[in-house]
Each structure stands twice: as structure tokens, then as C-alpha cells.
Design an enzyme around this catalytic site. Structure first.
Site: not given
Length: 174
Positions: A45, A50, A94-95, A136-137, A140
Site C-alpha cells: 500500500g 508518502q 510502513c514504506l 493504514h493507508e 496516512h
């Protein structure tokens, strides 16, 4: 085109994203770029903040098995319209916070509504990894990170590690 992923701590990751009102070719190109960036990372994701853009746009693909066909989803203005009382604990990463993982408790099932890349409204019930990932996304987009669910000490420890990592990256690139 692959885009650079912003690393925590960065003030852009804590800001509220703006609704996408004009589904332009640029926005669709951004969504495609985000999918390419997510797959290359590799991740399941990615949210527009991000990659440094405060648009309500996320991409995800939670198919992990090699023998299963991938299922990329592009979601403009996603929102959770219902969630289950049943909860699920999943180890999240997380990225924007690489190499850091922690258990996060979230609703086990959610109903999500969004606009697809053609401007059509979509709605789908999700559970398991898909439910965790979409929550989660969407977090963000609201300036919230998975570490915000953790106890302060654990959150501070992860943030300190990230500050150190960013310093090392800056040193290596100079």
C-alpha cells in the site's frame, strides 16, 4: 515513473490531505506512478502523502502469493463507511518507516467507499490483510502513522531510529 518515498519524521506525513475534486490525467498518472513505486519498494500500500503530495489518493494490492493474480486498487477519496466490532491485531510496517514493525489493533472488517480512476464510485467490504492495509493507508491521508497507535516509549524509540537512519542516508549521499 517511480517516485521517492518520504521518510518519517517529515511534517508532510502529519498533514491532512485534500479531497480530489478533479480527476485529471495528472491525477491518474500520479496513481499509476504510485503503483509502480509501491511494487518497486516492495510494499502492499502507498498513500499520496508518502510521495509528498497531499491528495486523498491511495493505492494497494494485498495479493502476496506468486500463484495468485495481482489486484491493484486505486482509490481516490477513500472513506470507511462501516467497521466491525470484531478486532484484528496485525504486525504493521510502513514504506515511510522502513525496517520497523509493530502490532496494531484495528477493526477486522471494514466497508470502504471510493472513486476509481474512471470517476466511478466503488464500494467493497474488506477483511484480513486488505482491511488492515486500507485502514493504514487512509490513516496516512489524515496525517496519522501506524506508530501513533503505539505506546509513547515505543513510538519515540522508532522515531529516534528513523532520525538516525535519515542522517546516515544524508551522509552517504553527500
Amino acid at each position: 515513473m517511480k517516485r521517492p518515498i518520504i521518510l518519517h519524521p517529515d511534517p508532510r506525513l502529519k498533514k491532512l490531505s485534500e479531497a480530489v475534486v478533479d480527476l485529471s490525467d495528472d491525477m491518474r498518472r500520479l496513481a499509476d506512478d504510485m503503483l509502480e513505486t509501491m511494487y518497486a519498494a516492495p510494499g502492499i500500500g502507498l498513500a499520496a502523502p508518502q510521495v509528498g503530495l497531499l491528495h486523498r489518493l491511495i493505492v494497494l494490492d494485498c495479493v502476496k502469493k506468486d500463484d495468485e493474480k495481482s489486484r491493484p486498487l486505486i482509490m481516490f477519496n477513500p472513506e470507511i463507511v462501516a467497521s466491525s466490532d470484531e478486532i484484528n491485531v496485525y504486525e504493521e510496517g510502513c514504506l515511510s518507516i522502513p525496517e520497523q514493525f509493530a502490532d496494531v489493533t484495528r477493526p477486522a472488517q471494514v466497508q470502504v467507499r471510493w472513486m476509481d480512476r474512471d470517476g466511478n464510485e466503488q464500494s467493497e467490504g474488506m477483511d484480513g490483510l486488505w482491511a488492515t492495509c486500507v485502514q493504514h493507508e487512509i490513516d496516512h491521508l489524515d496525517g496519522k502513522l501506524f506508530i501513533d497507535y503505539l505506546k509513547p516509549l515505543k513510538r519515540q524509540m522508532i522515531t529516534r531510529k528513523m532520525v538516525k537512519m535519515k542522517r546516515e542516508i544524508a551522509r552517504e549521499s553527500s
